[in-house]
Motif scaffolding. Sequence first.
Motif, PDB file in Angstrom:
ATOM      1  N   TYR A  65       0.833  -1.203   0.000  1.00  0.00           N
ATOM      2  CA  TYR A  65       0.000   0.000   0.000  1.00  0.00           C
ATOM      3  C   TYR A  65       0.869   1.255   0.000  1.00  0.00           C
ATOM      4  CZ  TYR A  65      -3.083   3.685   1.715  1.00  0.00           C
ATOM      5  OH  TYR A  65      -3.753   4.869   1.870  1.00  0.00           O
ATOM      6  N   ASN A  66       1.912   1.262   0.840  1.00  0.00           N
ATOM      7  CA  ASN A  66       2.810   2.430   0.899  1.00  0.00           C
ATOM      8  C   ASN A  66       3.497   2.665  -0.437  1.00  0.00           C
ATOM      9  OD1 ASN A  66       2.170   2.819   3.575  1.00  0.00           O
ATOM     10  ND2 ASN A  66       3.947   1.674   4.364  1.00  0.00           N
ATOM     11  N   SER A  69       0.323   3.580  -3.130  1.00  0.00           N
ATOM     12  CA  SER A  69      -0.522   4.731  -2.830  1.00  0.00           C
ATOM     13  C   SER A  69       0.218   6.037  -3.026  1.00  0.00           C
ATOM     14  CB  SER A  69      -1.007   4.637  -1.378  1.00  0.00           C
ATOM     15  OG  SER A  69      -1.699   5.806  -1.034  1.00  0.00           O
ATOM     16  N   ASN A  70      -0.544   7.071  -3.421  1.00  0.00           N
ATOM     17  CA  ASN A  70       0.040   8.404  -3.591  1.00  0.00           C
ATOM     18  C   ASN A  70      -0.211   9.304  -2.397  1.00  0.00           C
ATOM     19  OD1 ASN A  70       1.162   8.005  -6.128  1.00  0.00           O
ATOM     20  ND2 ASN A  70      -0.799   8.378  -7.146  1.00  0.00           N
ATOM     21  N   ASP A  71      -0.765   8.741  -1.312  1.00  0.00           N
ATOM     22  CA  ASP A  71      -1.017   9.539  -0.103  1.00  0.00           C
ATOM     23  C   ASP A  71       0.296   9.726   0.653  1.00  0.00           C
ATOM     24  OD1 ASP A  71      -3.612   9.369  -0.886  1.00  0.00           O
ATOM     25  OD2 ASP A  71      -4.070   7.670   0.427  1.00  0.00           O
ATOM     26  N   GLY A  89       2.949   5.837  -8.719  1.00  0.00           N
ATOM     27  CA  GLY A  89       1.857   4.980  -8.240  1.00  0.00           C
ATOM     28  C   GLY A  89       1.226   4.199  -9.375  1.00  0.00           C
ATOM     29  N   THR A  93       1.239   0.141  -9.847  1.00  0.00           N
ATOM     30  CA  THR A  93      -0.072  -0.520  -9.966  1.00  0.00           C
ATOM     31  C   THR A  93      -0.096  -1.396 -11.218  1.00  0.00           C
ATOM     32  OG1 THR A  93      -1.133   1.356  -8.891  1.00  0.00           O
ATOM     33  CG2 THR A  93      -2.568  -0.129 -10.125  1.00  0.00           C
ATOM     34  N   LYS A 123      -7.588  -1.219   1.872  1.00  0.00           N
ATOM     35  CA  LYS A 123      -6.880   0.018   1.504  1.00  0.00           C
ATOM     36  C   LYS A 123      -6.061  -0.169   0.233  1.00  0.00           C
ATOM     37  CE  LYS A 123      -4.800   0.870   5.448  1.00  0.00           C
ATOM     38  NZ  LYS A 123      -3.955   1.633   6.396  1.00  0.00           N
ATOM     39  N   SER A 127      -6.544   1.712  -3.405  1.00  0.00           N
ATOM     40  CA  SER A 127      -5.436   2.434  -4.050  1.00  0.00           C
ATOM     41  C   SER A 127      -5.227   1.956  -5.484  1.00  0.00           C
ATOM     42  CB  SER A 127      -4.162   2.239  -3.225  1.00  0.00           C
ATOM     43  OG  SER A 127      -3.138   3.036  -3.735  1.00  0.00           O
ATOM     44  N   LYS A 130      -7.844   3.508  -7.632  1.00  0.00           N
ATOM     45  CA  LYS A 130      -7.573   4.921  -7.884  1.00  0.00           C
ATOM     46  C   LYS A 130      -6.559   5.095  -9.013  1.00  0.00           C
ATOM     47  CE  LYS A 130      -8.533   6.949  -3.313  1.00  0.00           C
ATOM     48  NZ  LYS A 130      -7.907   7.541  -2.111  1.00  0.00           N
ATOM     49  N   GLN A 131      -5.561   4.226  -9.009  1.00  0.00           N
ATOM     50  CA  GLN A 131      -4.465   4.370  -9.982  1.00  0.00           C
ATOM     51  C   GLN A 131      -4.863   3.858 -11.375  1.00  0.00           C
ATOM     52  OE1 GLN A 131      -1.859   5.988  -9.151  1.00  0.00           O
ATOM     53  NE2 GLN A 131      -2.206   6.060  -6.948  1.00  0.00           N
TER      54      GLN A 131
END
Length: 931
Positions: A65-66, A69-71, A89, A93, A123, A127, A130-131
């Motif tokens: 996830y880290n 993810s782009n958070d 990201g 992905t 999560k 992610s 989203k990507q």
Amino acid sequence: IQKLCDRVASSTLLDDRRDAVRALKSLSKKYRLEVGIQAMEHLIHVLQTDRSDSEIIGYALDTLYNVISNDLEEEEQEENSAKQVDDLGSQFTEIFIKQQENVTLLLTLVEEFDFHVRWPGVKLLTSLLKQQGPQVQQIILVSPMGVSRLMDLLADSREVIRNDGVLLLQQLTKSNAAIQKIVAFENAFERLLDIITEEGNSDGGIVVEDCLLLLQNLLKNNNSNQNFFKEGSYIQRMKPWFEVGDDNCGWSAQKVTNLHLMLQLVRVLVSPTNPPGATSSCQKAMFHCGLLQQLCTILMATGVPADILTETINTVSEVIRGCQTNQDYFASVNAPSNPPRPAIVVLLMSMVNERQPFVLRCAVLYCFQCFLYKNQKGQGEIVSTLLPSTIDATGNSVSAGQLLCGGLFSTDSLSNWCAAVALAHALQENATLKEQLLRVQLATSIGNPPVSLLQQCTNILSQGSKVQTRVGLLMLLCTWLSNCSIAVTHFLHNPANVPFLTGQIAENLGEEEQLVQGLCALLLGISIYYNDNSLENYRKEKLKQLIEKRIGRENFIEKLGFISKHELYSRAAQKPQPSFSSPDHMMFDHEFTKLVKELEGVISKAIYKSSEEDKKEEEVKKTLEQHDNIVTHYKKVIREQDQELEELKQRVTTLTSQNEQLQATVTQQVSQIQQHKDQYNLLKVQLGKDTQHHNSHNDTFQVNGIQTEEVSKLKEELEEWRNKHEVLQGQLREKDSVIEKLNSSKLEMGTTEQSSQTSKSGGLEHNSELQKELERLRSQIQLQSAEISKLQMENQKLQVMNATADPVSGDSGATAATSSELEARLEQEIKELKSEVKALSEEKESLKQHLDSSSSTVAILQDEKSKLQREVAESKKEQDDLLVLLADQDQKISALKIKLKDLGVPVEDEDDIESGDQGDEDEDGDEEEQD
């Protein structure tokens, strides 16, 4: 990182691998690129092989996830540009989903109940969506039960997972109708509405906002889901969302956001872009469940934030648009003021008030347009407030028409434009109101005569006001004059109008004025196309010659084309709601763009037509008018015939219902008659079983069944029996006296013996006669029983004959069969049916009378029967007493015989006496004398 990756790949102990993955997780945020490149393959392998250990799986999912993810943290966002972050990201992905098994594996892990596995899995999947949304959606769609497994997240008791599950489904359902349908049919609406209710509706937090966004994803542009939402009665569950109190101050930002999304969700269901049928059914459902009423309450409430009020106005607009029931309700809504004013008037006051926010004024205009859309009744009500006969002379209340006129001629150009467009919508596709509006007169100043509304509009145009004002007035005039020859004649009757239009079109002005020139060309073109040539100076041909001389045909067509080429025209043509970034861009109305599209081509053709072609067209028009008149005449005839047919159908329906009622009455009476017949038959049967005396059967059938002659015969027989009984009693008394004589004269043995023999023989003779009489009486009773049964048989035959001769059922069936024929035959058969019902009623009365008479006869017979039975019982009793007396006499005689034998007197045996002739009594007397 390389060493840690080697440890993950090569360590045999699970603890070593777990520690290595934990270390990679701690490094993955800061060294995202390095960990992603070197460790992704090893982490995926851990997910595949170490599924038994939830801890290492959780670390691996967090690390991935880290990486994906782009958070990122603020520091890293400062160091890297947004574009690089997005690329990184997206690239990771793409690497992860290259093997579809990885996504399927992730779906399996999300099913695990363990919090340390399920939450990071959710999560990570969010992610990935989203990507690379479309690709991941496709993989999940083809995975067995992929979407269904993710739907289970909404039922998780742990709020963190449930809330992240909502975010996951938001990403999953974006722009994918197939997944939206699956999610909807997995009971998503029910679960999401339950969550919203649990969280406190509009007072809820961010979770309510997420649920509403997910509902929007599921419903927007998805007709299947919208229909499912309506059919599932979920619209009714939206009503509590909009319950507001009296004090609406101090709303939180979250509540404002939630209410905004809730209003948008209502608009999604009734959007003008939806199929008309679906929109209409949702509008009706919103009215019936009270949702529209609730929205109108918010509309008229005080203290509601401006943006919520604006969105509520837009929502109410689309709920009432094109729906007559909702429009009528909206017209009846009053604002809570003193005195109460209609909501429409209050809203129009805001629209023409330049101090109100621009978006609010646009919303009110949209609401007014939606109220008038396909609502001729509403249009008539608005225009009627302008007509002289309906204007309130006292001036106590302000009407909608007065507000529109006030806005039309105010100094604020935006008010001018809004009022002009609103008035144009009141005339849209309504030729009658266009003609009526010509009667409106305006008082411009004291001492000057009043001018018409049409003239005042052209006066303001010629005064050279702002572009926005002129555009609005020209749109109003074009709408007013289109398809209304009388309005065109009124317009051309003012000699200043045509020169003004030609002057405006002919000038070479700046870019801003080109739009006005195009609209002037359109208005002049409408004046030519809808001209009925009633004004000699402004006939079609003369106006076209004027254009040729002053402007030029090509130049005229070019100026006419400025309208549709304008950027603001294209923007207004997209959707009905007026949405402008600034007041300066407020130039075109959506409905007007449709009018331009319709008229631009026909006006261009009309300008190029020669006079001969015009004449031909006039002839064609006249022919068409004649045809139209004929068609109208036939339509009128057809309409009248339809009305007559409808009336006849109603009469047939009425007659059919009357016929059915009469049939029901007949059936009821037939059943009652049958019941009476059954009761009558039952009484006859009971009479046949119980009675023992019946009269002889005559040749003619009698209804009461028994004649009175037989009763008199039975009485005579009874009298005879009584006489015989008295004779027997006399004889018994004689025997008693003889016995006494025998007792008193024991000395005279011979005489006593002879007298005892004589008395014994006499008693036996009478006894035998009595037995014969009894036998004869029994045979008579049997004969009477046979006669009674014979009468019963004949009675039943007569009933069968009556039943076959009864015409009720046949007539009622015939009546039912002919109920669908023409009116005359129906009336005739109804009369026949009534006469038959009357005949049946009479027959019923006669049967009742017969039944009553038979009942009385039965009662009389039963009395006679009981009397006869009593008399027979008495006679039997007397016979029994007589037999007892005879037995006593026999005993006394036998005792006396024994005594006589003891005294030596010879006595004959009883057998000899019985065998002897009864006529030898004299000889026995002689023997006694000799003895």
